[in-house]
Design a protein around this motif. Structure first.
Motif, PDB file in Angstrom:
ATOM      1  N   MET A 210       0.845  -1.176   0.000  1.00  0.00           N
ATOM      2  CA  MET A 210       0.000   0.000   0.000  1.00  0.00           C
ATOM      3  C   MET A 210       0.886   1.233   0.000  1.00  0.00           C
ATOM      4  O   MET A 210       1.620   1.464   0.943  1.00  0.00           O
ATOM      5  N   GLU A 211       0.770   1.970  -1.053  1.00  0.00           N
ATOM      6  CA  GLU A 211       1.581   3.172  -1.206  1.00  0.00           C
ATOM      7  C   GLU A 211       0.840   4.395  -0.664  1.00  0.00           C
ATOM      8  O   GLU A 211      -0.378   4.365  -0.487  1.00  0.00           O
ATOM      9  N   ALA A 212       1.577   5.477  -0.446  1.00  0.00           N
ATOM     10  CA  ALA A 212       0.971   6.718   0.024  1.00  0.00           C
ATOM     11  C   ALA A 212      -0.104   7.152  -0.971  1.00  0.00           C
ATOM     12  O   ALA A 212       0.078   7.063  -2.182  1.00  0.00           O
ATOM     13  N   GLY A 213      -1.237   7.601  -0.447  1.00  0.00           N
ATOM     14  CA  GLY A 213      -2.350   8.028  -1.274  1.00  0.00           C
ATOM     15  C   GLY A 213      -3.389   6.956  -1.526  1.00  0.00           C
ATOM     16  O   GLY A 213      -4.479   7.253  -2.015  1.00  0.00           O
ATOM     17  N   THR A 214      -3.076   5.694  -1.189  1.00  0.00           N
ATOM     18  CA  THR A 214      -4.023   4.598  -1.382  1.00  0.00           C
ATOM     19  C   THR A 214      -5.189   4.748  -0.414  1.00  0.00           C
ATOM     20  O   THR A 214      -4.995   5.008   0.767  1.00  0.00           O
ATOM     21  N   LYS A 215      -6.405   4.581  -0.920  1.00  0.00           N
ATOM     22  CA  LYS A 215      -7.597   4.642  -0.070  1.00  0.00           C
ATOM     23  C   LYS A 215      -7.804   3.276   0.576  1.00  0.00           C
ATOM     24  O   LYS A 215      -7.723   2.238  -0.085  1.00  0.00           O
ATOM     25  N   VAL A 216      -8.077   3.291   1.880  1.00  0.00           N
ATOM     26  CA  VAL A 216      -8.279   2.059   2.648  1.00  0.00           C
ATOM     27  C   VAL A 216      -9.423   2.261   3.633  1.00  0.00           C
ATOM     28  O   VAL A 216      -9.833   3.388   3.909  1.00  0.00           O
ATOM     29  N   TRP A 217      -9.919   1.134   4.159  1.00  0.00           N
ATOM     30  CA  TRP A 217     -10.874   1.141   5.252  1.00  0.00           C
ATOM     31  C   TRP A 217     -10.114   0.723   6.505  1.00  0.00           C
ATOM     32  O   TRP A 217      -9.369  -0.245   6.480  1.00  0.00           O
ATOM     33  N   ALA A 218     -10.292   1.465   7.587  1.00  0.00           N
ATOM     34  CA  ALA A 218      -9.636   1.144   8.854  1.00  0.00           C
ATOM     35  C   ALA A 218     -10.716   0.868   9.903  1.00  0.00           C
ATOM     36  O   ALA A 218     -11.660   1.642  10.062  1.00  0.00           O
ATOM     37  N   PHE A 219     -10.564  -0.252  10.602  1.00  0.00           N
ATOM     38  CA  PHE A 219     -11.528  -0.629  11.630  1.00  0.00           C
ATOM     39  C   PHE A 219     -11.313   0.215  12.868  1.00  0.00           C
ATOM     40  O   PHE A 219     -10.186   0.418  13.316  1.00  0.00           O
ATOM     41  N   GLU A 220     -12.421   0.708  13.422  1.00  0.00           N
ATOM     42  CA  GLU A 220     -12.369   1.514  14.644  1.00  0.00           C
ATOM     43  C   GLU A 220     -13.488   1.051  15.560  1.00  0.00           C
ATOM     44  O   GLU A 220     -14.658   1.107  15.187  1.00  0.00           O
ATOM     45  N   GLU A 221     -13.135   0.582  16.735  1.00  0.00           N
ATOM     46  CA  GLU A 221     -14.134   0.029  17.655  1.00  0.00           C
ATOM     47  C   GLU A 221     -15.073   1.084  18.217  1.00  0.00           C
ATOM     48  O   GLU A 221     -16.234   0.809  18.456  1.00  0.00           O
ATOM     49  N   SER A 222     -14.587   2.286  18.434  1.00  0.00           N
ATOM     50  CA  SER A 222     -15.441   3.325  18.994  1.00  0.00           C
ATOM     51  C   SER A 222     -16.134   4.090  17.861  1.00  0.00           C
ATOM     52  O   SER A 222     -15.693   4.079  16.720  1.00  0.00           O
ATOM     53  N   GLY A 223     -17.227   4.716  18.177  1.00  0.00           N
ATOM     54  CA  GLY A 223     -17.934   5.506  17.175  1.00  0.00           C
ATOM     55  C   GLY A 223     -19.089   4.747  16.549  1.00  0.00           C
ATOM     56  O   GLY A 223     -19.294   3.565  16.802  1.00  0.00           O
ATOM     57  N   ASP A 224     -19.834   5.459  15.720  1.00  0.00           N
ATOM     58  CA  ASP A 224     -21.007   4.879  15.074  1.00  0.00           C
ATOM     59  C   ASP A 224     -20.643   3.976  13.907  1.00  0.00           C
ATOM     60  O   ASP A 224     -21.340   3.011  13.628  1.00  0.00           O
ATOM     61  N   ASP A 225     -19.611   4.314  13.195  1.00  0.00           N
ATOM     62  CA  ASP A 225     -19.199   3.569  12.010  1.00  0.00           C
ATOM     63  C   ASP A 225     -17.959   2.741  12.324  1.00  0.00           C
ATOM     64  O   ASP A 225     -16.918   3.294  12.673  1.00  0.00           O
ATOM     65  N   PRO A 226     -18.027   1.413  12.207  1.00  0.00           N
ATOM     66  CA  PRO A 226     -16.860   0.600  12.551  1.00  0.00           C
ATOM     67  C   PRO A 226     -15.727   0.704  11.533  1.00  0.00           C
ATOM     68  O   PRO A 226     -14.580   0.490  11.869  1.00  0.00           O
ATOM     69  N   TRP A 227     -16.030   1.046  10.293  1.00  0.00           N
ATOM     70  CA  TRP A 227     -15.001   1.156   9.253  1.00  0.00           C
ATOM     71  C   TRP A 227     -14.921   2.600   8.782  1.00  0.00           C
ATOM     72  O   TRP A 227     -15.910   3.177   8.356  1.00  0.00           O
ATOM     73  N   ILE A 228     -13.731   3.174   8.871  1.00  0.00           N
ATOM     74  CA  ILE A 228     -13.502   4.576   8.542  1.00  0.00           C
ATOM     75  C   ILE A 228     -12.683   4.654   7.256  1.00  0.00           C
ATOM     76  O   ILE A 228     -11.601   4.058   7.162  1.00  0.00           O
TER      77      ILE A 228
ATOM     78  N   ASN B 103       1.928   7.133   5.187  1.00  0.00           N
ATOM     79  CA  ASN B 103       3.294   6.620   5.197  1.00  0.00           C
ATOM     80  C   ASN B 103       3.274   5.170   5.642  1.00  0.00           C
ATOM     81  O   ASN B 103       2.385   4.746   6.394  1.00  0.00           O
ATOM     82  N   ARG B 104       4.269   4.422   5.210  1.00  0.00           N
ATOM     83  CA  ARG B 104       4.366   3.014   5.592  1.00  0.00           C
ATOM     84  C   ARG B 104       5.806   2.719   5.980  1.00  0.00           C
ATOM     85  O   ARG B 104       6.737   3.092   5.270  1.00  0.00           O
ATOM     86  N   THR B 105       5.971   2.086   7.132  1.00  0.00           N
ATOM     87  CA  THR B 105       7.298   1.672   7.577  1.00  0.00           C
ATOM     88  C   THR B 105       7.305   0.152   7.701  1.00  0.00           C
ATOM     89  O   THR B 105       6.311  -0.503   7.424  1.00  0.00           O
ATOM     90  N   ASP B 106       8.423  -0.397   8.161  1.00  0.00           N
ATOM     91  CA  ASP B 106       8.515  -1.843   8.337  1.00  0.00           C
ATOM     92  C   ASP B 106       7.589  -2.351   9.434  1.00  0.00           C
ATOM     93  O   ASP B 106       7.198  -3.513   9.429  1.00  0.00           O
ATOM     94  N   SER B 107       7.230  -1.488  10.390  1.00  0.00           N
ATOM     95  CA  SER B 107       6.442  -1.953  11.532  1.00  0.00           C
ATOM     96  C   SER B 107       5.013  -1.437  11.590  1.00  0.00           C
ATOM     97  O   SER B 107       4.194  -1.981  12.318  1.00  0.00           O
TER      98      SER B 107
END
Length: 172
Positions: free
Chosen positions: A1-19, A25-29
């Protein structure tokens, strides 16, 4: 996944679980993401490499690739009728596609031969005699290999399932 790629991120709090987010940026960790709605930046840890990653075998906790948005022309062609045509078919992609269709008043969506229905919590003019007849007519033409193969097919509907089931039962 390169910079600028659109993704869905799971978030436990809030009304919407996927943001909906964008890779910053992406590093090794870890991977740094920016939320599309408010621009806040957060990170997710890298998981162990596996064969179902994004091409380089790397996955991040609670992160899935987002599908590119369909153009109005693609929607007019009915490309949003069947989720099987989505490049990425996972929980956030399904939830987003069904939500988009629901907001347009389309409560039925195909996933291959499976019909997904969302309760609209209101009466919709989806079950009239004219609509029933249009699905019956389309099924009749399709069962006899008649009609224009380039013609736009009717959208997902419970009448389509009923017609297909009836025709398969009668052919056996």
């Amino acid at each position: 996944m390169e910079a600028g790629t659109k993704v869905w991120a799971f978030e436990e709090s809030g009304d919407d679980p996927w943001i909906l987010s964008e890779v910053v940026n992406r590093t090794d960790s870890e991977i740094q993401l920016k939320k599309a709605d408010d621009g806040s930046v957060f990170s997710r840890p890298r998981l162990a490499a596996n064969a179902s990653g994004d091409g380089d075998g790397v996955k991040y906790e609670g992160v899935e690739l987002a599908n590119p948005p369909l153009s109005e022309a693609e929607k007019a062609e009915g490309m949003d009728n069947d989720m099987i045509s989505l490049p990425h078919l996972h929980e956030p992609a399904i939830l987003h596609a069904v939500s988009e269709r629901y907001s347009e008043g389309k409560i039925y969506t195909w996933t291959g031969p499976v019909l997904i229905a969302v309760n609209p919590f209101q009466r919709l003019p989806l079950y009239t005699r004219e609509i029933l007849e249009s699905y019956r007519q389309e099924g009749l033409l399709r069962s006899q290999n008649l009609g224009d193969s380039n013609a736009k097919r009717l959208g997902p509907h419970v009448y389509s399932i009923a017609d297909r089931s009836y025709r398969q039962m009668m052919s056996e």
